[in-house]
Motif scaffolding. Structure first.
Motif, mmCIF file in Angstrom:
data_model
loop_
_atom_site.group_PDB
_atom_site.id
_atom_site.type_symbol
_atom_site.label_atom_id
_atom_site.label_comp_id
_atom_site.label_asym_id
_atom_site.label_seq_id
_atom_site.Cartn_x
_atom_site.Cartn_y
_atom_site.Cartn_z
ATOM 1 N N GLY A 434 10.246 51.751 35.586
ATOM 2 C CA GLY A 434 11.669 51.432 35.687
ATOM 3 C C GLY A 434 11.912 49.948 35.867
ATOM 4 O O GLY A 434 12.698 49.333 35.123
ATOM 5 N N VAL A 435 11.232 49.352 36.849
ATOM 6 C CA VAL A 435 11.395 47.914 37.087
ATOM 7 C C VAL A 435 10.840 47.117 35.912
ATOM 8 O O VAL A 435 11.434 46.120 35.474
ATOM 9 C CB VAL A 435 10.699 47.510 38.400
ATOM 10 C CG1 VAL A 435 10.727 45.987 38.581
ATOM 11 C CG2 VAL A 435 11.363 48.189 39.588
ATOM 12 N N GLY A 436 9.693 47.564 35.382
ATOM 13 C CA GLY A 436 9.096 46.845 34.258
ATOM 14 C C GLY A 436 9.982 46.829 33.040
ATOM 15 O O GLY A 436 9.971 45.866 32.258
ATOM 16 N N LEU A 441 14.883 41.760 31.214
ATOM 17 C CA LEU A 441 16.281 41.576 30.828
ATOM 18 C C LEU A 441 17.054 40.787 31.872
ATOM 19 O O LEU A 441 18.051 40.127 31.540
ATOM 20 C CB LEU A 441 16.949 42.936 30.619
ATOM 21 C CG LEU A 441 16.380 43.809 29.491
ATOM 22 C CD1 LEU A 441 17.074 45.169 29.489
ATOM 23 C CD2 LEU A 441 16.548 43.118 28.142
ATOM 24 N N LEU A 442 16.618 40.876 33.127
ATOM 25 C CA LEU A 442 17.322 40.193 34.208
ATOM 26 C C LEU A 442 16.919 38.736 34.337
ATOM 27 O O LEU A 442 17.690 37.906 34.811
ATOM 28 C CB LEU A 442 17.066 40.913 35.537
ATOM 29 C CG LEU A 442 17.515 42.385 35.598
ATOM 30 C CD1 LEU A 442 17.163 42.985 36.946
ATOM 31 C CD2 LEU A 442 19.004 42.509 35.329
ATOM 32 N N ILE A 443 15.680 38.428 33.933
ATOM 33 C CA ILE A 443 15.171 37.065 34.059
ATOM 34 C C ILE A 443 15.330 36.360 32.715
ATOM 35 O O ILE A 443 14.770 36.791 31.712
ATOM 36 C CB ILE A 443 13.693 37.059 34.490
ATOM 37 C CG1 ILE A 443 13.542 37.763 35.838
ATOM 38 C CG2 ILE A 443 13.157 35.633 34.558
ATOM 39 C CD1 ILE A 443 12.116 37.898 36.290
ATOM 40 N N LYS A 444 16.090 35.291 32.699
ATOM 41 C CA LYS A 444 16.322 34.545 31.467
ATOM 42 C C LYS A 444 16.008 33.073 31.728
ATOM 43 O O LYS A 444 16.846 32.317 32.198
ATOM 44 C CB LYS A 444 17.761 34.711 30.986
ATOM 45 C CG LYS A 444 18.110 36.153 30.625
ATOM 46 C CD LYS A 444 19.535 36.273 30.124
ATOM 47 C CE LYS A 444 19.860 37.718 29.763
ATOM 48 N NZ LYS A 444 21.248 37.876 29.274
ATOM 49 N N LEU A 445 14.758 32.714 31.452
ATOM 50 C CA LEU A 445 14.294 31.360 31.712
ATOM 51 C C LEU A 445 13.797 30.734 30.416
ATOM 52 O O LEU A 445 12.983 31.313 29.711
ATOM 53 C CB LEU A 445 13.154 31.367 32.739
ATOM 54 C CG LEU A 445 13.465 31.945 34.125
ATOM 55 C CD1 LEU A 445 12.197 31.999 34.960
ATOM 56 C CD2 LEU A 445 14.530 31.100 34.818
ATOM 57 N N ASN A 446 14.304 29.552 30.109
ATOM 58 C CA ASN A 446 13.788 28.789 28.977
ATOM 59 C C ASN A 446 12.765 27.792 29.501
ATOM 60 O O ASN A 446 13.095 26.662 29.869
ATOM 61 C CB ASN A 446 14.930 28.065 28.251
ATOM 62 C CG ASN A 446 15.830 29.031 27.512
ATOM 63 O OD1 ASN A 446 15.355 29.914 26.805
ATOM 64 N ND2 ASN A 446 17.140 28.865 27.670
ATOM 65 N N VAL A 447 11.519 28.241 29.577
ATOM 66 C CA VAL A 447 10.464 27.434 30.182
ATOM 67 C C VAL A 447 9.360 27.219 29.158
ATOM 68 O O VAL A 447 9.256 27.916 28.140
ATOM 69 C CB VAL A 447 9.891 28.118 31.439
ATOM 70 C CG1 VAL A 447 10.953 28.220 32.518
ATOM 71 C CG2 VAL A 447 9.336 29.500 31.100
ATOM 72 N N ASP A 448 8.507 26.249 29.444
ATOM 73 C CA ASP A 448 7.323 26.015 28.627
ATOM 74 C C ASP A 448 6.310 27.116 28.941
ATOM 75 O O ASP A 448 5.824 27.232 30.063
ATOM 76 C CB ASP A 448 6.734 24.634 28.936
ATOM 77 C CG ASP A 448 5.572 24.302 28.029
ATOM 78 O OD1 ASP A 448 4.476 24.839 28.271
ATOM 79 O OD2 ASP A 448 5.749 23.520 27.085
ATOM 80 N N ILE A 449 6.009 27.932 27.935
ATOM 81 C CA ILE A 449 5.163 29.105 28.155
ATOM 82 C C ILE A 449 3.776 28.705 28.648
ATOM 83 O O ILE A 449 3.239 29.312 29.590
ATOM 84 C CB ILE A 449 5.055 29.931 26.861
ATOM 85 C CG1 ILE A 449 6.430 30.490 26.482
ATOM 86 C CG2 ILE A 449 4.056 31.068 27.034
ATOM 87 C CD1 ILE A 449 6.999 31.450 27.483
ATOM 88 N N ARG A 450 3.184 27.691 28.035
ATOM 89 C CA ARG A 450 1.820 27.314 28.409
ATOM 90 C C ARG A 450 1.749 26.807 29.840
ATOM 91 O O ARG A 450 0.884 27.243 30.620
ATOM 92 C CB ARG A 450 1.304 26.248 27.440
ATOM 93 C CG ARG A 450 -0.126 25.806 27.712
ATOM 94 C CD ARG A 450 -0.613 24.827 26.669
ATOM 95 N NE ARG A 450 -0.645 25.442 25.355
ATOM 96 C CZ ARG A 450 -1.051 24.797 24.250
ATOM 97 N NH1 ARG A 450 -1.435 23.539 24.317
ATOM 98 N NH2 ARG A 450 -1.049 25.423 23.085
ATOM 99 N N GLY A 492 3.913 41.056 31.107
ATOM 100 C CA GLY A 492 4.982 42.009 31.344
ATOM 101 C C GLY A 492 6.327 41.398 31.647
ATOM 102 O O GLY A 492 7.354 42.095 31.561
ATOM 103 N N VAL A 493 6.359 40.113 32.000
ATOM 104 C CA VAL A 493 7.638 39.487 32.367
ATOM 105 C C VAL A 493 7.880 38.203 31.571
ATOM 106 O O VAL A 493 8.872 38.071 30.860
ATOM 107 C CB VAL A 493 7.692 39.181 33.882
ATOM 108 C CG1 VAL A 493 9.019 38.512 34.228
ATOM 109 C CG2 VAL A 493 7.508 40.453 34.694
#
Length: 546
Positions: A434-436, A441-450, A492-493
């Protein structure tokens, strides 16, 4: 006086005769663009190629010739298999004797068996590598989705073709490898005697899926005949049909190679000789490798099959050792039935779930598709890691033995395991999915993936050290916790919240379900290795355990 013969003139005259032209299209070779195109279109093998292709497709490092090599190995297996059939009788009394005759009586019998055996193993590896190449170059995307699914079916048929042939030598290795492999069929839900819910349908040892596969309750004469027919007739015929469809769709869908740099899309090279010669060279090198390896290494042949003597350990064929290793952490119905089924369905669904159907097609698009490549390569890497562990690290009683340790050293049995109470385990499972499902959808961050990935790994390692120094935990347990946290946070996130935005609700749910199941396999293995947890959820009344 006789005129001096001119071989070139004789050949030209021959190719222009009515007999020759009735069998072969074209006439005198003029080495023109038209002739080169006609050579492709009029050839029974080469007509699968287009007459002209993009420059990238000629680069051997793009395809590595893996598709063609897979078909070449199938032809080698067909040829050597037909020869071996002349000297083989599928009965327990004669099969092993025929293996010995091939070794000591039949001229070149050992070489033919070696070629067949090593070609089969090579084909399994080459088909897997071909699938990896197709994925990494995005060649499964529109309009090739259906053909990717056909390729997955051919991979399964390749594995099953090799597995059915494993029993035919009728030695100890063959008998017990097949015994281990077919035991998983008895764990099939509803139709396996040991599978979940089978008792509700009255399924037992004499009417379950394993009985249908073996023709009895144990590997015997009926099994040998069934596997012989499957290996020599049924599976090759089905595989041949799917190959025809696969080749036809490749031709109709077009080659996936993208233009190089600023090359105009219409700029192409002639297939003959630019691509075909490279393919011929690859085929010649593969044949040289197979012949050399077959001369140097004999196919294994142990003592005659004996159902009263069980080898310790009994191992499945190498390509199924990943499933056998999963039996340490999961019940057979999960390790041998559910997970392989989910893997096959998931692979076939990839083109329809891809969040970007147009990005990274026709070249090695590692940077352009970080989410898809990270998930796919993690799965492939984990699979071969499990195979490596099962091959080199497992000894008697399936205990862990390092390659330098002797199997004569007796090891203590593993520590006792425990399971979670049903209420706690079921709640944890529901919360996990459920949380996964909602968290990305709740976390929306434009970050550098590496950079963020390395930060997560660092924080997880610090968490592992903190847990490791606590009184009730060990450093090993802390490291397993840190591994689980890092894996879930990244796969997962972090990646889903960045790359699954904007896709439809159904595709998102299917993607996240498959992803959470894959991560869950790693988490369950971590709980077993670090905390000796056997089951998260257990319902012994219906043989349902997770």
């Amino acid at each position: 006086m006789f005129k001096k013969l001119d071989p070139k003139k004789l050949f030209e005259d021959l190719t222009n005769t009515q007999v020759w032209r009735s069998m072969f299209r074209g006439g005198t070779w003029k080495d023109t663009s038209r002739d080169r195109a006609q050579h492709i279109l009029g050839n029974i093998w080469l007509h699968l190629h287009p007459a002209r292709i993009r420059r990238r497709a000629v680069d051997f490092k793009y395809t590595w010739g893996l598709g063609g090599l897979s078909f070449l190995l199938f032809l080698v297996l067909t040829a050597t298999g037909i020869v071996l059939m002349f000297y083989y009788r599928p009965t327990p009394d004669l099969a092993y004797r025929d293996m010995k005759d091939l070794e000591f009586v039949v001229s070149m019998g050992t070489f033919m068996r070696n070629m067949h055996r090593w070609s089969a193993h090579t084909m399994v590896m080459v088909v897997i590598l071909h699938m990896v190449r197709v994925f990494l170059t995005g060649s499964y995307k529109t309009p090739r989705e259906f053909n990717w699914g056909i390729g997955v079916v051919l991979l399964v048929l390749t594995l099953f073709l090799s597995f059915t042939g494993y029993l035919l030598p009728w030695d100890q290795l063959a008998m017990w490898a097949v015994t281990v492999g077919t035991n998983m069929a008895s764990a099939t839900p509803f139709v396996g005697a040991e599978g979940p819910f089978s008792s509700l349908l009255g399924v037992g040892l004499k009417n379950d899926a394993r009985f249908g596969l073996l023709g009895g309750t144990a590997v015997g004469s009926a099994t040998l005949v069934r596997f012989y027919v499957l290996h020599c007739v049924a599976v090759p015929f089905i595989a041949g049909v799917f190959m025809i469809i696969h080749f036809w769709r490749i031709r109709k869908d077009g080659f996936s190679a993208a233009p190089i740099d600023n090359e105009p899309p219409q700029q192409k090279l002639e297939t003959w000789p630019n691509l075909v010669v490279r393919e011929y060279m690859g085929a010649i090198l593969m044949l040289i490798f197979l012949v050399g390896w077959s001369l140097l290494m004999n196919a294994p042949l142990e003592g005659i099959a004996d159902p009263t003597v069980t080898p310790n350990p009994s191992k499945a064929p190498w390509y199924f050792l990943g499933l056998q290793e999963l039996l340490v952490y999961f019940d057979p119905w999960i390790a041998g039935v559910l997970l392989p089924g989910v893997i096959i369905v998931g692979l076939m669904a990839i083109p329809y779930l891809d969040p970007d159907a147009n990005r990274g097609v026709g070249f090695y698009s590692i940077k352009e598709r970080p989410f898809a490549n990270a998930i796919f390569l993690t799965g492939i890497g984990a699979w071969f890691t499990l195979i490596t562990i099962g091959t080199f690290m497992r000894g008697p009683n399936w205990q862990w033995y390092w390659p330098w340790e002797s199997w004569l050293i007796h090891k203590a049995p593993p520590p006792p395991t425990s399971s979670l109470p049903l209420a706690i385990g079921a709640t944890m499972l529901l919360v996990y999915f459920g949380v996964g499902m909602v968290l990305p959808l709740l976390i929306k961050l434009n970050v550098d993936i590496r950079k963020t990935t390395w930060k997560i790994i660092g924080a997880s390692f610090l968490l592992a050290l903190i847990i490791g120094v606590l009184p009730s935990f060990t450093l090993i347990q802390g490291l397993w916790v840190g591994f689980g946290v890092a894996l879930y946070a990244i796969l997962g996130v972090l990646l889903p919240q960045q790359y699954l935005r904007g896709i439809s609700g159904l595709r998102y749910v299917v993607c996240m379900t498959l992803l959470l199941m894959m991560i869950g396999v790693f988490l369950k293995m971590s709980l077993h290795l670090g905390f000796n947890l056997k089951y998260v959820v257990t319902l012994p009344q219906v043989n349902f355990n997770i």
